[in-house]
Design a protein around this motif. Structure first.
Motif, PDB file in Angstrom:
ATOM      1  N   UNK A   1       0.813  -1.113   0.142  1.00 10.11           N
ATOM      2  CA  UNK A   1       0.096  -0.059  -0.110  1.00 10.11           C
ATOM      3  C   UNK A   1       0.928   1.275  -0.069  1.00 10.11           C
ATOM      4  N   UNK A   2       0.260   2.552  -0.466  1.00 10.65           N
ATOM      5  CA  UNK A   2       1.034   3.463  -0.455  1.00 10.65           C
ATOM      6  C   UNK A   2       1.724   3.879   0.697  1.00 10.65           C
ATOM      7  N   UNK A   3       2.792   4.569   0.839  1.00  5.83           N
ATOM      8  CA  UNK A   3       3.478   5.149   1.855  1.00  5.83           C
ATOM      9  C   UNK A   3       4.083   6.686   1.076  1.00  5.83           C
ATOM     10  N   UNK A   4       4.283   7.309   2.093  1.00  2.37           N
ATOM     11  CA  UNK A   4       4.905   8.651   1.622  1.00  2.37           C
ATOM     12  C   UNK A   4       6.215   8.764   0.590  1.00  2.37           C
ATOM     13  N   UNK A   5       7.051   7.628   1.052  1.00  4.09           N
ATOM     14  CA  UNK A   5       8.159   7.478   0.193  1.00  4.09           C
ATOM     15  C   UNK A   5       7.871   7.082  -1.327  1.00  4.09           C
ATOM     16  N   UNK A   6       6.620   6.616  -1.562  1.00  9.32           N
ATOM     17  CA  UNK A   6       6.398   6.201  -2.642  1.00  9.32           C
ATOM     18  C   UNK A   6       5.764   7.234  -3.711  1.00  9.32           C
ATOM     19  N   UNK A   7       5.717   8.449  -2.995  1.00 10.30           N
ATOM     20  CA  UNK A   7       4.966   9.532  -3.899  1.00 10.30           C
ATOM     21  C   UNK A   7       5.565   9.783  -5.306  1.00 10.30           C
TER      22      UNK A   7
ATOM     23  N   UNK B   1      -4.212  15.079 -13.949  1.00 10.81           N
ATOM     24  CA  UNK B   1      -3.213  14.298 -13.740  1.00 10.81           C
ATOM     25  C   UNK B   1      -2.319  14.976 -12.533  1.00 10.81           C
ATOM     26  N   UNK B   2      -2.177  16.372 -12.768  1.00  8.05           N
ATOM     27  CA  UNK B   2      -1.146  17.052 -12.262  1.00  8.05           C
ATOM     28  C   UNK B   2      -1.761  17.427 -10.603  1.00  8.05           C
ATOM     29  N   UNK B   3      -3.077  17.685 -10.455  1.00  8.51           N
ATOM     30  CA  UNK B   3      -3.762  17.660  -9.163  1.00  8.51           C
ATOM     31  C   UNK B   3      -3.476  16.454  -8.317  1.00  8.51           C
ATOM     32  N   UNK B   4      -3.706  15.103  -8.984  1.00 14.05           N
ATOM     33  CA  UNK B   4      -3.522  13.997  -8.103  1.00 14.05           C
ATOM     34  C   UNK B   4      -2.128  13.798  -7.734  1.00 14.05           C
ATOM     35  N   UNK B   5      -1.145  13.897  -8.893  1.00 17.04           N
ATOM     36  CA  UNK B   5       0.244  13.965  -8.413  1.00 17.04           C
ATOM     37  C   UNK B   5       0.680  14.518  -7.495  1.00 17.04           C
ATOM     38  N   UNK B   6       0.286  15.845  -7.471  1.00 13.61           N
ATOM     39  CA  UNK B   6       0.897  16.888  -6.374  1.00 13.61           C
ATOM     40  C   UNK B   6       0.548  16.599  -4.970  1.00 13.61           C
ATOM     41  N   UNK B   7      -0.415  15.685  -4.736  1.00 14.92           N
ATOM     42  CA  UNK B   7      -1.134  15.339  -3.536  1.00 14.92           C
ATOM     43  C   UNK B   7      -1.979  14.047  -3.440  1.00 14.92           C
ATOM     44  N   UNK B   8      -1.257  12.872  -3.766  1.00 16.13           N
ATOM     45  CA  UNK B   8      -2.337  11.657  -3.489  1.00 16.13           C
ATOM     46  C   UNK B   8      -2.818  11.336  -2.514  1.00 16.13           C
TER      47      UNK B   8
ATOM     48  N   UNK C   1      -7.441   4.374  -1.908  1.00 13.92           N
ATOM     49  CA  UNK C   1      -6.456   3.771  -1.745  1.00 13.92           C
ATOM     50  C   UNK C   1      -5.348   3.703  -2.902  1.00 13.92           C
ATOM     51  N   UNK C   2      -4.066   3.532  -2.676  1.00 11.73           N
ATOM     52  CA  UNK C   2      -3.087   3.212  -3.796  1.00 11.73           C
ATOM     53  C   UNK C   2      -2.235   2.009  -3.407  1.00 11.73           C
ATOM     54  N   UNK C   3      -2.076   1.311  -4.589  1.00  6.08           N
ATOM     55  CA  UNK C   3      -1.470  -0.090  -4.499  1.00  6.08           C
ATOM     56  C   UNK C   3      -0.221   0.100  -5.224  1.00  6.08           C
ATOM     57  N   UNK C   4       0.666  -0.665  -4.793  1.00  5.80           N
ATOM     58  CA  UNK C   4       2.066  -0.530  -5.824  1.00  5.80           C
ATOM     59  C   UNK C   4       2.355  -2.136  -5.903  1.00  5.80           C
ATOM     60  N   UNK C   5       2.921  -2.473  -6.775  1.00  7.54           N
ATOM     61  CA  UNK C   5       3.645  -3.771  -7.160  1.00  7.54           C
ATOM     62  C   UNK C   5       5.262  -3.690  -7.045  1.00  7.54           C
TER      63      UNK C   5
END
Length: 155
Positions: free
Chosen positions: A8-14, A35-42, A52-56
């Protein structure tokens, strides 16, 4: 595929979230203001609104793909969004892992319906969404100019 895991998302993954999504968007389209709105503050735009944000992540701990479930409380539904897999891991099950993790999370949290906005140029993505059970629906109210197909899934 055994070398890949979901986190799951953690700040270091932004920065990885931005990198992974920018990579495919810039290859096929162009970054849009949404896109930029979401990227600037996920965290504010996705996590704090009930998503929620998921990472593989590969065996070295490096994120190689991501996707998000974004809440749309005004509509009472969720969106599968910002799915990206870096080219070296495409076709190796990373996208399936992400999609399955997002849907499992959605089911366990009582979500009833998920929609997504896509583009038919992204044939592998569309095939994955269909494999996950998404069906095409008429396009309406798209958030992105690049969107030429909308799909939804009832859980």
């Amino acid at each position: 595929m055994g070398e890949l895991r979901i986190e799951l998302y953690q700040p270091s993954y932004q920065s990885d979230f931005v990198r992974l999504n920018s990579e495919w968007i810039k290859t096929f389209f162009h970054l849009e203001s949404s896109d930029r709105v979401v990227f600037n503050d996920p965290e504010g735009y996705i996590l704090n609104k009930g998503g929620q944000i998921f990472f593989v992540v590969n065996k070295y701990g490096k994120p190689v793909g991501c996707c998000a479930l974004m809440s749309h409380p005004e509509k009472g539904i969720y969106e599968l969004a910002k799915m990206a897999v870096t080219p070296g891991y495409q076709g190796k099950g990373a996208g399936s892992l992400l999609g399955e993790a997002a849907l499992a999370y959605a089911r366990s949290n009582g979500y009833k319906k998920i929609f997504l906005e896509g583009n038919t140029r992204m044939e592998a993505s569309i095939a994955l969404y269909k494999k996950l059970g998404f069906k095409s629906v008429p396009k309406r109210g798209a958030s992105y100019k690049r969107c030429n197909i909308m799909m939804e899934l009832y859980l």
